[in-house]
Scaffold this motif. Structure first.
Motif, short mmCIF file in Angstrom:
data_model
loop_
_atom_site.label_atom_id
_atom_site.label_comp_id
_atom_site.label_asym_id
_atom_site.label_seq_id
_atom_site.Cartn_x
_atom_site.Cartn_y
_atom_site.Cartn_z
N ALA A 1 -7.31 -1.18 -11.90
CA ALA A 1 -6.55 -2.34 -11.43
C ALA A 1 -5.76 -1.99 -10.17
CB ALA A 1 -5.62 -2.84 -12.52
N ASP A 2 -5.18 -0.79 -10.14
CA ASP A 2 -4.45 -0.34 -8.95
C ASP A 2 -5.38 -0.19 -7.76
OD1 ASP A 2 -2.09 -0.32 -10.34
OD2 ASP A 2 -2.06 1.85 -10.67
N THR A 3 -6.59 0.30 -8.01
CA THR A 3 -7.57 0.45 -6.94
C THR A 3 -7.97 -0.91 -6.38
OG1 THR A 3 -8.42 2.47 -7.95
CG2 THR A 3 -9.84 1.36 -6.36
N VAL A 4 -8.16 -1.88 -7.26
CA VAL A 4 -8.49 -3.24 -6.83
C VAL A 4 -7.34 -3.82 -6.02
CG1 VAL A 4 -8.90 -5.59 -7.65
CG2 VAL A 4 -10.13 -3.69 -8.68
N LEU B 1 -2.32 6.23 -6.40
CA LEU B 1 -3.40 6.15 -7.38
C LEU B 1 -3.27 7.26 -8.40
CD1 LEU B 1 -6.48 5.34 -5.14
CD2 LEU B 1 -5.28 3.82 -6.69
N PRO B 2 -3.31 6.93 -9.68
CA PRO B 2 -3.30 7.97 -10.71
C PRO B 2 -4.63 8.72 -10.71
CG PRO B 2 -3.46 5.80 -11.71
CD PRO B 2 -3.31 5.59 -10.24
N ALA B 3 -4.57 9.95 -11.15
CA ALA B 3 -5.77 10.79 -11.15
C ALA B 3 -6.75 10.37 -12.25
CB ALA B 3 -5.37 12.25 -11.34
N ALA B 4 -6.25 9.88 -13.37
CA ALA B 4 -7.14 9.53 -14.49
C ALA B 4 -7.83 8.20 -14.22
CB ALA B 4 -6.32 9.43 -15.78
N GLU B 5 -9.05 8.09 -14.69
CA GLU B 5 -9.83 6.86 -14.56
C GLU B 5 -9.54 5.96 -15.76
OE1 GLU B 5 -11.85 5.59 -12.20
OE2 GLU B 5 -11.23 7.25 -10.92
N THR B 6 -8.47 5.20 -15.68
CA THR B 6 -8.11 4.28 -16.75
C THR B 6 -8.25 2.86 -16.23
OG1 THR B 6 -5.80 4.22 -16.08
CG2 THR B 6 -6.43 5.95 -17.65
N SER B 7 -8.08 1.90 -17.11
CA SER B 7 -8.16 0.51 -16.67
C SER B 7 -7.01 0.20 -15.70
CB SER B 7 -8.13 -0.44 -17.86
OG SER B 7 -6.93 -0.29 -18.58
N GLN B 8 -5.87 0.82 -15.90
CA GLN B 8 -4.74 0.63 -14.97
C GLN B 8 -5.08 1.23 -13.60
OE1 GLN B 8 -2.00 -1.18 -15.33
NE2 GLN B 8 -1.49 -0.71 -13.22
N ALA B 9 -5.75 2.37 -13.59
CA ALA B 9 -6.15 2.99 -12.33
C ALA B 9 -7.13 2.09 -11.59
CB ALA B 9 -6.76 4.36 -12.57
N VAL C 1 0.84 -1.21 0.00
CA VAL C 1 0.00 0.00 0.00
C VAL C 1 0.87 1.25 0.00
CG1 VAL C 1 -1.65 1.35 1.36
CG2 VAL C 1 -2.00 -1.11 1.05
N ALA C 2 1.94 1.23 0.79
CA ALA C 2 2.82 2.40 0.87
C ALA C 2 3.53 2.69 -0.45
CB ALA C 2 3.85 2.20 1.98
N ASP C 3 3.79 1.64 -1.23
CA ASP C 3 4.49 1.82 -2.51
C ASP C 3 3.58 2.29 -3.63
OD1 ASP C 3 6.88 1.09 -1.40
OD2 ASP C 3 6.76 -1.00 -2.07
N ARG C 4 2.29 2.16 -3.46
CA ARG C 4 1.33 2.49 -4.52
C ARG C 4 0.83 3.92 -4.38
NH1 ARG C 4 0.56 -1.64 -8.40
NH2 ARG C 4 1.02 -3.57 -7.35
N LEU D 1 -5.07 -2.20 -4.27
CA LEU D 1 -5.04 -1.54 -2.96
C LEU D 1 -6.14 -2.07 -2.06
CD1 LEU D 1 -4.26 2.16 -3.91
CD2 LEU D 1 -2.80 0.56 -2.67
N THR D 2 -7.31 -2.30 -2.62
CA THR D 2 -8.42 -2.85 -1.83
C THR D 2 -8.07 -4.24 -1.32
OG1 THR D 2 -9.99 -1.58 -3.15
CG2 THR D 2 -10.87 -3.42 -1.88
N GLU D 3 -7.47 -5.06 -2.19
CA GLU D 3 -7.06 -6.40 -1.77
C GLU D 3 -6.03 -6.33 -0.64
OE1 GLU D 3 -5.72 -8.46 -5.24
OE2 GLU D 3 -7.72 -8.52 -6.12
N GLN D 4 -5.11 -5.39 -0.73
CA GLN D 4 -4.10 -5.27 0.30
C GLN D 4 -4.71 -4.78 1.62
OE1 GLN D 4 -1.14 -6.58 0.02
NE2 GLN D 4 -1.72 -7.15 -2.07
N LEU D 5 -5.68 -3.90 1.54
CA LEU D 5 -6.36 -3.46 2.76
C LEU D 5 -7.12 -4.61 3.41
CD1 LEU D 5 -7.63 0.05 1.60
CD2 LEU D 5 -5.79 -0.45 3.23
N VAL D 6 -7.71 -5.46 2.59
CA VAL D 6 -8.38 -6.65 3.12
C VAL D 6 -7.35 -7.57 3.78
CG1 VAL D 6 -9.61 -8.77 2.46
CG2 VAL D 6 -10.34 -6.56 1.54
#
Length: 84
Positions: free
Chosen positions: A43-46, A33-41, A28-31, A48-53
């Protein structure tokens, strides 16, 4: 079951939970989130969510280990009081 094995199991569970939290928090500390809503963004959000879980799972695992250690301590105290 022997007290030593209870203590070992509790300590092992606590350490495994702590390690899971450490690993997830490092990701989480290394990630960022990019400002643009792209497929990569997304995937990064997913990710981060997995890591928080995983951090929450690690917290519960460590708490279970602590409860096991407390129970082993109480049993050991009861055994000592019974013999004394």
């Amino acid at each position: 079951m022997q007290i030593n094995s209870l203590l070992s199991a509790g300590l092992g569970a606590y350490q495994a939970g702590q390690q899971r939290v450490d690993q997830a928090s490092a990701v989480v500390a290394d990630r960022t989130l990019p400002a643009a809503e792209t497929s990569q963004a997304m995937a990064d959000t997913v990710e981060l969510t997995e890591q928080l879980v995983q951090m929450k799972v690690g917290e519960h695992q460590a708490n279970a280990g602590v409860r096991l250690l407390q129970t082993a301590d109480e049993v050991l105290g009861t055994l000592v009081n019974t013999k004394a």
